[in-house]
Motif scaffolding. Structure first.
Motif, PDB file in Angstrom:
ATOM      1  N   UNK A  15      76.192  12.767 100.504  1.00  0.00           N
ATOM      2  CA  UNK A  15      76.280  14.089 101.079  1.00  0.00           C
ATOM      3  C   UNK A  15      76.836  15.181 100.069  1.00  0.00           C
ATOM      4  N   UNK A  16      78.359  14.774  99.852  1.00  0.00           N
ATOM      5  CA  UNK A  16      79.063  15.520  98.726  1.00  0.00           C
ATOM      6  C   UNK A  16      78.477  15.824  97.382  1.00  0.00           C
ATOM      7  N   UNK A  17      77.602  14.713  96.992  1.00  0.00           N
ATOM      8  CA  UNK A  17      76.994  14.922  95.714  1.00  0.00           C
ATOM      9  C   UNK A  17      75.828  15.817  95.901  1.00  0.00           C
ATOM     10  N   UNK A  18      75.107  15.723  96.892  1.00  0.00           N
ATOM     11  CA  UNK A  18      74.095  16.561  97.191  1.00  0.00           C
ATOM     12  C   UNK A  18      74.392  18.155  97.464  1.00  0.00           C
ATOM     13  N   UNK A  19      75.430  18.185  98.216  1.00  0.00           N
ATOM     14  CA  UNK A  19      76.229  19.645  98.252  1.00  0.00           C
ATOM     15  C   UNK A  19      76.673  20.178  97.103  1.00  0.00           C
ATOM     16  N   UNK A  20      77.370  19.331  96.203  1.00  0.00           N
ATOM     17  CA  UNK A  20      77.729  20.036  94.797  1.00  0.00           C
ATOM     18  C   UNK A  20      76.762  20.190  94.169  1.00  0.00           C
ATOM     19  N   UNK A  21      75.541  19.435  94.059  1.00  0.00           N
ATOM     20  CA  UNK A  21      74.485  19.466  93.066  1.00  0.00           C
ATOM     21  C   UNK A  21      73.739  21.067  93.423  1.00  0.00           C
ATOM     22  N   UNK A  22      73.583  20.990  94.812  1.00  0.00           N
ATOM     23  CA  UNK A  22      73.049  22.265  95.096  1.00  0.00           C
ATOM     24  C   UNK A  22      73.861  23.652  94.746  1.00  0.00           C
ATOM     25  N   UNK A  23      75.069  23.477  95.038  1.00  0.00           N
ATOM     26  CA  UNK A  23      75.736  24.700  94.895  1.00  0.00           C
ATOM     27  C   UNK A  23      75.958  24.897  93.210  1.00  0.00           C
ATOM     28  N   UNK A  24      75.659  23.844  92.370  1.00  0.00           N
ATOM     29  CA  UNK A  24      75.582  24.237  90.963  1.00  0.00           C
ATOM     30  C   UNK A  24      74.290  24.697  90.665  1.00  0.00           C
ATOM     31  N   UNK A  37      79.172  17.316  85.410  1.00  0.00           N
ATOM     32  CA  UNK A  37      79.656  18.449  86.380  1.00  0.00           C
ATOM     33  C   UNK A  37      79.573  18.307  87.824  1.00  0.00           C
ATOM     34  N   UNK A  38      78.244  17.888  88.373  1.00  0.00           N
ATOM     35  CA  UNK A  38      78.120  17.536  89.578  1.00  0.00           C
ATOM     36  C   UNK A  38      78.941  16.401  90.132  1.00  0.00           C
ATOM     37  N   UNK A  39      79.037  15.334  89.445  1.00  0.00           N
ATOM     38  CA  UNK A  39      80.157  14.258  89.941  1.00  0.00           C
ATOM     39  C   UNK A  39      81.431  14.823  90.148  1.00  0.00           C
ATOM     40  N   UNK A  40      81.917  15.550  89.240  1.00  0.00           N
ATOM     41  CA  UNK A  40      83.039  15.904  89.142  1.00  0.00           C
ATOM     42  C   UNK A  40      83.450  17.049  90.419  1.00  0.00           C
ATOM     43  N   UNK A  41      82.587  17.879  90.380  1.00  0.00           N
ATOM     44  CA  UNK A  41      82.568  18.881  91.697  1.00  0.00           C
ATOM     45  C   UNK A  41      82.591  18.032  93.267  1.00  0.00           C
ATOM     46  N   UNK A  42      81.705  16.937  93.065  1.00  0.00           N
ATOM     47  CA  UNK A  42      81.728  15.882  94.345  1.00  0.00           C
ATOM     48  C   UNK A  42      82.854  15.295  94.635  1.00  0.00           C
ATOM     49  N   UNK A  44      83.527  12.543  92.791  1.00  0.00           N
ATOM     50  CA  UNK A  44      83.139  10.999  92.498  1.00  0.00           C
ATOM     51  C   UNK A  44      82.979  10.748  91.162  1.00  0.00           C
ATOM     52  N   UNK A  45      82.923   9.387  90.699  1.00  0.00           N
ATOM     53  CA  UNK A  45      82.599   9.149  89.491  1.00  0.00           C
ATOM     54  C   UNK A  45      81.142   9.380  89.118  1.00  0.00           C
ATOM     55  N   UNK A  46      80.853   9.221  87.789  1.00  0.00           N
ATOM     56  CA  UNK A  46      79.285   9.295  87.301  1.00  0.00           C
ATOM     57  C   UNK A  46      78.679   8.171  87.761  1.00  0.00           C
ATOM     58  N   UNK A  47      79.352   7.035  87.881  1.00  0.00           N
ATOM     59  CA  UNK A  47      78.649   5.779  88.105  1.00  0.00           C
ATOM     60  C   UNK A  47      78.205   5.928  89.885  1.00  0.00           C
ATOM     61  N   UNK A  48      79.022   6.456  90.554  1.00  0.00           N
ATOM     62  CA  UNK A  48      78.659   6.572  91.998  1.00  0.00           C
ATOM     63  C   UNK A  48      77.611   7.643  92.179  1.00  0.00           C
ATOM     64  N   UNK A  49      77.430   8.706  91.394  1.00  0.00           N
ATOM     65  CA  UNK A  49      76.446   9.534  91.300  1.00  0.00           C
ATOM     66  C   UNK A  49      75.335   8.730  90.947  1.00  0.00           C
ATOM     67  N   UNK A  50      75.114   8.092  90.086  1.00  0.00           N
ATOM     68  CA  UNK A  50      74.034   7.310  89.539  1.00  0.00           C
ATOM     69  C   UNK A  50      73.755   6.225  90.363  1.00  0.00           C
ATOM     70  N   UNK A  51      74.461   5.524  91.436  1.00  0.00           N
ATOM     71  CA  UNK A  51      74.216   4.384  92.217  1.00  0.00           C
ATOM     72  C   UNK A  51      73.536   5.238  93.519  1.00  0.00           C
ATOM     73  N   UNK A  52      73.788   6.381  93.790  1.00  0.00           N
ATOM     74  CA  UNK A  52      73.118   7.207  94.730  1.00  0.00           C
ATOM     75  C   UNK A  52      71.805   7.879  94.415  1.00  0.00           C
ATOM     76  N   UNK A  53      71.956   8.228  92.916  1.00  0.00           N
ATOM     77  CA  UNK A  53      70.621   8.906  92.480  1.00  0.00           C
ATOM     78  C   UNK A  53      70.428   8.447  90.997  1.00  0.00           C
TER      79      UNK A  53
END
Length: 191
Positions: A15-24, A37-42, A44-53
């Motif tokens: 959810x943090x990733x989704x909210x950060x991406x939506x805001x961007x 940039x989305x991962x940083x705003x959320x 989380x690490x980029x690997x976590x972002x890719x694990x979810x998306x």
């Protein structure tokens, strides 16, 4: 760590990733919106972002669904309280859409992009527009909109006047969006 808390942590990070991406996506052009940039705003690490998306398209789909759910919340609140003060609640709904960045998030409503929005988004979008029709009927009954105004026409016009215009235009005419939305509200009343 217990299995339930691991799942809760994963849902929270998603959810943090989704909210950060939506805001961007609300504040920047698609080309300026990087996954890093989305991962940083959320937070989380980029690997976590890719694990979810695993792909940008997967993230955009999740953001589109989240966007429509947010608009659904605005609509439900407006419909619940509408009869208390029809004009204030109608205009409040429109301004909430503007403030949330509906113009920047137009892709959540559009079919046929290179990686389309998918049937889940299309179904939610279509239901949302059907329910906006209910609000428009109520607003029409109070003389706030022309009875001929449909949800797609309303959305199209609102999206066009609220799309980000760029920093230079914002500096030259900082209140242009507010004025244009005011013109739309007045034009929608015309019989």
């Amino acid at each position: 760590m217990k299995e339930g808390s691991v799942r809760a942590d994963a849902r929270r990070k998603r959810q943090q990733i989704i909210e950060a991406a939506t805001e961007r996506f609300r504040r920047r052009s698609s080309s300026e919106t990087t996954l890093e940039g989305i991962a940083k705003d959320a937070g989380v690490g980029i690997a976590t972002l890719y694990r979810h998306f695993p792909s940008r398209a997967d993230l955009r789909l999740a953001c589109a669904l989240n966007f429509i759910d947010t608009l659904r919340g605005f609509l439900d609140e407006t419909l619940e309280t509408f009869d208390d003060d029809p004009e204030a609640h109608w205009e409040g709904f429109v301004w909430r859409l503007v403030d949330y960045g509906v113009g920047a998030l137009v892709w959540a409503f559009v079919d046929g992009q290179s990686q389309g929005v998918g049937p889940e988004v299309t179904d939610k979008r279509d239901q949302f527009f059907a329910d906006v029709e209910v609000l428009l009927d109520k607003a029409s009954d109070h003389g706030l909109v022309n009875p001929a105004l449909g949800p797609l026409e309303m959305a199209s016009e609102l999206i066009v006047v609220t799309r980000p215009q760029g920093q230079h235009m914002d500096q030259l005419f900082p209140d242009v969006q507010k004025r244009l939305v005011g013109h739309l509200l007045a034009a929608w009343r015309q019989a």
